[in-house]
Design a protein around this motif. Structure first.
Motif, PDB file in Angstrom:
ATOM      1  N   ALA A 157      11.154  44.109 -24.956  1.00 20.50           N
ATOM      2  CA  ALA A 157      11.525  43.669 -23.298  1.00 20.50           C
ATOM      3  C   ALA A 157      11.133  42.182 -22.781  1.00 20.50           C
ATOM      4  O   ALA A 157      12.505  42.415 -21.859  1.00 20.50           O
ATOM      5  CB  ALA A 157      10.977  44.869 -22.091  1.00 20.50           C
ATOM      6  N   PHE A 158      10.388  42.086 -22.550  1.00 15.02           N
ATOM      7  CA  PHE A 158      10.466  40.404 -21.936  1.00 15.02           C
ATOM      8  C   PHE A 158      11.331  39.346 -22.674  1.00 15.02           C
ATOM      9  O   PHE A 158      11.617  38.758 -22.139  1.00 15.02           O
ATOM     10  CB  PHE A 158       8.046  40.067 -22.083  1.00 15.02           C
ATOM     11  CG  PHE A 158       7.817  40.319 -20.876  1.00 15.02           C
ATOM     12  CD1 PHE A 158       6.882  40.108 -19.837  1.00 15.02           C
ATOM     13  CD2 PHE A 158       8.021  42.390 -20.804  1.00 15.02           C
ATOM     14  CE1 PHE A 158       7.499  40.462 -18.271  1.00 15.02           C
ATOM     15  CE2 PHE A 158       7.474  42.605 -19.790  1.00 15.02           C
ATOM     16  CZ  PHE A 158       6.881  41.713 -18.080  1.00 15.02           C
ATOM     17  N   LYS A 159      11.137  39.271 -24.199  1.00 15.04           N
ATOM     18  CA  LYS A 159      11.534  38.593 -25.151  1.00 15.04           C
ATOM     19  C   LYS A 159      13.200  38.787 -24.860  1.00 15.04           C
ATOM     20  O   LYS A 159      13.903  37.943 -24.358  1.00 15.04           O
ATOM     21  CB  LYS A 159      11.406  39.156 -26.159  1.00 15.04           C
ATOM     22  CG  LYS A 159      12.135  37.835 -27.067  1.00 15.04           C
ATOM     23  CD  LYS A 159      12.102  38.394 -29.007  1.00 15.04           C
ATOM     24  CE  LYS A 159      12.737  37.238 -30.333  1.00 15.04           C
ATOM     25  NZ  LYS A 159      12.388  37.931 -31.150  1.00 15.04           N
ATOM     26  N   LEU A 213      11.017  35.614 -21.747  1.00 19.11           N
ATOM     27  CA  LEU A 213       9.825  35.893 -21.700  1.00 19.11           C
ATOM     28  C   LEU A 213       8.954  35.953 -22.601  1.00 19.11           C
ATOM     29  O   LEU A 213       9.857  36.654 -23.662  1.00 19.11           O
ATOM     30  CB  LEU A 213       9.490  36.880 -20.247  1.00 19.11           C
ATOM     31  CG  LEU A 213      10.232  36.552 -19.001  1.00 19.11           C
ATOM     32  CD1 LEU A 213       9.984  37.724 -18.326  1.00 19.11           C
ATOM     33  CD2 LEU A 213       9.609  35.332 -18.657  1.00 19.11           C
ATOM     34  N   GLU A 214       7.905  34.557 -23.190  1.00 23.91           N
ATOM     35  CA  GLU A 214       7.134  35.063 -23.991  1.00 23.91           C
ATOM     36  C   GLU A 214       6.151  36.129 -23.888  1.00 23.91           C
ATOM     37  O   GLU A 214       5.583  36.746 -22.954  1.00 23.91           O
ATOM     38  CB  GLU A 214       6.584  33.351 -24.231  1.00 23.91           C
ATOM     39  CG  GLU A 214       8.108  32.887 -24.267  1.00 23.91           C
ATOM     40  CD  GLU A 214       8.286  32.560 -25.630  1.00 23.91           C
ATOM     41  OE1 GLU A 214       8.062  33.108 -27.443  1.00 23.91           O
ATOM     42  OE2 GLU A 214      10.078  32.510 -25.542  1.00 23.91           O
ATOM     43  N   PRO A 215       5.223  36.348 -24.730  1.00 22.19           N
ATOM     44  CA  PRO A 215       3.978  37.241 -24.568  1.00 22.19           C
ATOM     45  C   PRO A 215       2.591  36.997 -23.545  1.00 22.19           C
ATOM     46  O   PRO A 215       2.383  37.872 -22.866  1.00 22.19           O
ATOM     47  CB  PRO A 215       3.362  37.119 -25.645  1.00 22.19           C
ATOM     48  CG  PRO A 215       4.765  37.153 -26.814  1.00 22.19           C
ATOM     49  CD  PRO A 215       4.877  36.019 -26.233  1.00 22.19           C
ATOM     50  N   ILE A 216       2.418  35.194 -23.541  1.00 26.51           N
ATOM     51  CA  ILE A 216       1.790  35.262 -22.154  1.00 26.51           C
ATOM     52  C   ILE A 216       2.722  34.836 -21.000  1.00 26.51           C
ATOM     53  O   ILE A 216       1.862  35.701 -19.927  1.00 26.51           O
ATOM     54  CB  ILE A 216       1.502  33.034 -22.955  1.00 26.51           C
ATOM     55  CG1 ILE A 216       0.424  33.109 -21.471  1.00 26.51           C
ATOM     56  CG2 ILE A 216       2.852  32.646 -22.626  1.00 26.51           C
ATOM     57  CD1 ILE A 216      -0.090  33.512 -21.424  1.00 26.51           C
ATOM     58  N   LYS A 229      10.119  31.434 -14.174  1.00 30.52           N
ATOM     59  CA  LYS A 229      10.496  31.539 -15.244  1.00 30.52           C
ATOM     60  C   LYS A 229      11.676  32.645 -15.076  1.00 30.52           C
ATOM     61  O   LYS A 229      12.148  32.692 -15.438  1.00 30.52           O
ATOM     62  CB  LYS A 229       9.673  31.573 -16.268  1.00 30.52           C
ATOM     63  CG  LYS A 229      10.595  31.535 -17.782  1.00 30.52           C
ATOM     64  CD  LYS A 229       9.359  31.027 -18.980  1.00 30.52           C
ATOM     65  CE  LYS A 229       9.763  31.324 -19.756  1.00 30.52           C
ATOM     66  NZ  LYS A 229       8.895  31.300 -21.046  1.00 30.52           N
ATOM     67  N   LEU A 230      10.833  33.914 -14.811  1.00 28.51           N
ATOM     68  CA  LEU A 230      10.829  35.170 -14.340  1.00 28.51           C
ATOM     69  C   LEU A 230      12.600  34.808 -13.035  1.00 28.51           C
ATOM     70  O   LEU A 230      13.392  35.803 -13.591  1.00 28.51           O
ATOM     71  CB  LEU A 230      10.192  35.621 -13.731  1.00 28.51           C
ATOM     72  CG  LEU A 230      11.102  37.669 -13.229  1.00 28.51           C
ATOM     73  CD1 LEU A 230      11.164  38.111 -14.886  1.00 28.51           C
ATOM     74  CD2 LEU A 230       9.574  38.473 -13.369  1.00 28.51           C
TER      75      LEU A 230
END
Length: 200
Positions: A46-48, A52-55, A161-162
């Motif tokens: 969902a973040f990818k 957005l990365e895992p961090i 970033k978000l």
């Protein structure tokens, strides 16, 4: 809110020029967001899909160092064979609508205690606790638990970033005067505090 006790609260700029929708999100878009019962794969994907990365996932999940949740949002954990899950179940048994602190140690301070809690098995949501059990995210949980200043800076960077993610192209408008009303319209007189809460 006493989150101002955190050392994190210094000012930083968010980029301007984001396009805001002219209409509320439809229900399918809302339920497309990861739920509190999500596993690591669901969260990471969902973040990818939002660049957005895992961090970023781990750092932004750190917002759960403040806030509360209703028992119904984590009752899937009540059957787990773990002391913390049994404690959650016991706390909710008298009133299923009660509110539970998401950070059981420092619930009104924005700090990195949330990550320390995860390392001790004290994540309230499944979507919290899975971050320490997956190799793609556990390193970030451990690092942010050990270094509060990394959490503060990474949370800032991930939030910026978000804020730059714009789904579906530039749909809507850049608000000139208010977040609560489209350009050319006045803020409803009844907005008040309820309008702020609804918009948030």
């Amino acid at each position: 809110m006493q989150a101002g006790e955190s050392e994190m609260f210094y000012f930083y700029d968010l980029p301007l020029g984001r396009f805001d929708s002219l209409e509320p999100a439809n229900s399918s878009a809302v339920f497309d967001l990861p739920q509190s019962t999500a596993d690591a794969n669901t969260l990471i994907n969902a973040f990818k899909s939002r660049n957005l990365e895992p961090i970023d996932l781990v750092a932004l999940s750190g917002a759960h160092t403040v806030g509360k949740a209703q028992c119904s949002s984590f009752n899937n954990r009540f059957s787990e064979d773990a002391d913390f899950a049994r404690r959650l179940a016991a706390n909710c048994s008298s009133d299923p609508n009660r509110l539970q602190d998401l950070d059981v140690e420092t619930p009104i301070v924005l700090d990195n205690q949330y990550f320390k809690n995860l390392m001790e098995g004290k994540g309230v949501f499944t979507s919290d606790q899975v971050l320490i059990s997956d190799g793609r995210t556990d390193w970030a949980v451990k690092g942010l638990a050990e270094n509060k200043y990394w959490f503060y800076s990474q949370f800032r960077d991930s939030l910026v970033k978000l804020s730059q993610y714009q789904p579906g192209g530039n749909v809507g408008e850049i608000r000139r005067n208010s977040c609560f009303a489209p350009n050319g319209r006045s803020i409803p007189a009844t907005a008040g505090d309820e309008g702020v809460a609804a918009s948030a």
